[in-house]
Design an enzyme around this catalytic site. Structure first.
Site, mmCIF file in Angstrom:
data_model
loop_
_atom_site.group_PDB
_atom_site.id
_atom_site.type_symbol
_atom_site.label_atom_id
_atom_site.label_comp_id
_atom_site.label_asym_id
_atom_site.label_seq_id
_atom_site.Cartn_x
_atom_site.Cartn_y
_atom_site.Cartn_z
ATOM 1 N N SER A 68 0.739 -1.278 0.017
ATOM 2 C CA SER A 68 0.020 0.253 -0.004
ATOM 3 C C SER A 68 0.944 1.250 -0.074
ATOM 4 O O SER A 68 1.569 1.407 1.041
ATOM 5 C CB SER A 68 -0.703 -0.149 1.195
ATOM 6 N N HIS A 73 -1.262 -1.473 -4.391
ATOM 7 C CA HIS A 73 -2.596 -1.201 -3.583
ATOM 8 C C HIS A 73 -2.719 0.454 -3.543
ATOM 9 O O HIS A 73 -1.608 1.175 -2.776
ATOM 10 C CB HIS A 73 -2.504 -2.041 -2.123
ATOM 11 N N ASP A 83 -4.863 3.466 -1.642
ATOM 12 C CA ASP A 83 -6.059 3.796 -0.775
ATOM 13 C C ASP A 83 -6.487 5.141 -0.853
ATOM 14 O O ASP A 83 -6.049 6.021 -0.696
ATOM 15 C CB ASP A 83 -5.464 3.681 0.675
ATOM 16 N N MET A 114 -9.231 7.856 0.100
ATOM 17 C CA MET A 114 -10.175 8.063 1.296
ATOM 18 C C MET A 114 -10.708 9.483 0.951
ATOM 19 O O MET A 114 -9.923 10.580 0.509
ATOM 20 C CB MET A 114 -9.183 8.157 2.451
ATOM 21 N N HIS A 117 -8.569 0.842 -3.861
ATOM 22 C CA HIS A 117 -9.525 0.473 -2.625
ATOM 23 C C HIS A 117 -10.030 1.781 -2.436
ATOM 24 O O HIS A 117 -9.517 2.798 -1.744
ATOM 25 C CB HIS A 117 -8.370 0.007 -1.594
ATOM 26 N N MET A 146 -12.469 4.005 -0.399
ATOM 27 C CA MET A 146 -12.935 4.139 1.124
ATOM 28 C C MET A 146 -13.777 5.563 1.101
ATOM 29 O O MET A 146 -13.371 6.535 1.497
ATOM 30 C CB MET A 146 -11.924 4.165 2.122
ATOM 31 N N MET A 159 -11.336 -6.397 5.443
ATOM 32 C CA MET A 159 -10.305 -5.427 6.235
ATOM 33 C C MET A 159 -10.121 -6.072 7.655
ATOM 34 O O MET A 159 -11.006 -6.631 8.374
ATOM 35 C CB MET A 159 -10.980 -4.123 6.350
ATOM 36 N N GLY A 172 -8.806 3.797 7.381
ATOM 37 C CA GLY A 172 -8.645 5.130 7.472
ATOM 38 C C GLY A 172 -6.853 5.451 7.744
ATOM 39 O O GLY A 172 -6.546 6.389 7.300
ATOM 40 N N PHE A 173 -6.298 4.537 8.271
ATOM 41 C CA PHE A 173 -4.769 4.820 8.420
ATOM 42 C C PHE A 173 -3.961 3.555 8.290
ATOM 43 O O PHE A 173 -4.410 2.309 8.713
ATOM 44 C CB PHE A 173 -4.495 5.249 9.952
ATOM 45 N N GLY A 181 -0.540 1.233 9.499
ATOM 46 C CA GLY A 181 0.402 0.972 10.529
ATOM 47 C C GLY A 181 -0.504 0.818 11.877
ATOM 48 O O GLY A 181 -0.211 0.706 13.123
ATOM 49 N N ASP A 213 -6.370 -7.017 4.368
ATOM 50 C CA ASP A 213 -5.624 -5.646 4.335
ATOM 51 C C ASP A 213 -5.562 -5.019 5.625
ATOM 52 O O ASP A 213 -6.734 -4.809 6.209
ATOM 53 C CB ASP A 213 -6.632 -4.440 3.251
ATOM 54 N N GLY A 214 -4.642 -4.712 6.057
ATOM 55 C CA GLY A 214 -4.510 -4.023 7.552
ATOM 56 C C GLY A 214 -3.513 -4.887 8.520
ATOM 57 O O GLY A 214 -3.990 -5.919 8.799
ATOM 58 N N GLY A 215 -2.439 -4.420 8.938
ATOM 59 C CA GLY A 215 -1.688 -4.939 9.979
ATOM 60 C C GLY A 215 -0.878 -6.353 9.691
ATOM 61 O O GLY A 215 -0.507 -7.098 10.389
ATOM 62 N N GLY A 221 1.361 -2.225 3.899
ATOM 63 C CA GLY A 221 1.873 -0.929 3.895
ATOM 64 C C GLY A 221 3.116 -0.652 4.618
ATOM 65 O O GLY A 221 4.380 -0.546 4.090
ATOM 66 N N SER A 222 2.854 -0.486 5.909
ATOM 67 C CA SER A 222 4.044 -0.199 6.805
ATOM 68 C C SER A 222 4.930 -1.340 6.503
ATOM 69 O O SER A 222 6.484 -0.890 6.888
ATOM 70 C CB SER A 222 3.605 0.182 8.212
#
Ligand code: DX5
Ligand code: ZN
Length: 217
Positions: free
Chosen positions: A6, A29, A31, A33, A62, A64, A133, A138-139, A141, A171-173, A193-194
């Site tokens: 991401s 990816h 994002d 928003m 993606h 959002m 998700m 929204g964010f 990390g 997606d996420g973490g 992402g991170s």
């Protein structure tokens, strides 16, 4: 097994360079928003055009945003290859997924962590990918929400029972130390992402993520 870094965690001041630096990945990816559907504002179609010019990888976009249907055409034109719309942000989901496919793009439906799988039961035949998700959007990390694993397992079972070939993206973490669990649950596309942009050697991280996902199966 596909890795989709991401760019939300990239250095936006050097965006083209940051996109070229993840050439070892399978998708980029992106994002999007709107400050309404999620409490953050990011990328419009002009940025997608710039990203498209910097890479030959498919763009996994993606959305959002509220009223996602209104924006689908603009993002398709800008260069999106896969377009993901949230079930919570669209009361005419079936129509929007049809619109995405009519534009020659891959249709993806996205679920927030609290949204039950039942919400997409009747559109599973109309999508190329389901995005589960594993954080509240929204964010970048944030920490992976463990209940996601059970949702992925149930979705994989549902798709297998119906004989549907649909990608499951999470997606996420996602990090090196949990990607194997997510793969074992049944996912085959992993957003990071991170985990990618927070390291020095993006190529090495992308390859390690993919290796760990592959050996988990
Ligand atoms: C969250 C975004 C994610 C995010 C992932 O709203 O949809 O794609 O960038 O970032 P990490 O991998 O850092 O959780
Ligand atoms: Zn995302």
């Amino acid at each position: 097994m596909k890795i989709a870094p991401s760019i939300l965690s990239a250095d936006f001041g050097r965006l083209a360079e940051e996109v070229r630096a993840i050439a070892a990945a399978d998708y980029v990816h992106v994002d999007v928003m709107d400050g309404h559907f999620v409490p953050n504002l990011t990328i419009g179609p002009v940025v997608i055009e710039a990203v498209k010019k910097a890479t030959s990888l498919p763009l996994d976009v993606h959305l959002m945003i509220e009223n996602s249907a209104r924006w689908v055409e603009a993002y398709a034109k800008a260069g999106a290859d896969i377009i993901g719309v949230h079930v919570e942000g669209d009361v005419h989901l079936h129509r929007t997924l049809g619109l995405i496919r009519s534009l020659g793009k891959k249709a993806c439906v996205v679920l927030n962590p609290a949204t039950p799988l039942e919400m997409i039961e009747y559109v599973l035949g109309d999508v190329d990918q389901v995005l589960i998700m594993s954080v509240n959007p929204g964010f970048g990390g944030q920490s992976f929400i463990p209940s996601t694993l059970e949702k992925v397992r149930r979705l994989r079972k549902l798709l297998d029972e119906r004989g549907l070939h649909v990608d499951i993206e999470v997606d996420g973490g996602i990090k090196l130390d949990n990607i194997a669990d997510v793969a074992r649950a049944g996912a085959n596309v992993f957003v990071a992402g991170s985990a990618v942009y927070g390291t020095k050697d993006y190529t090495a991280t992308i390859n390690s993520l993919r290796d760990r996902a592959r050996s988990a199966r």
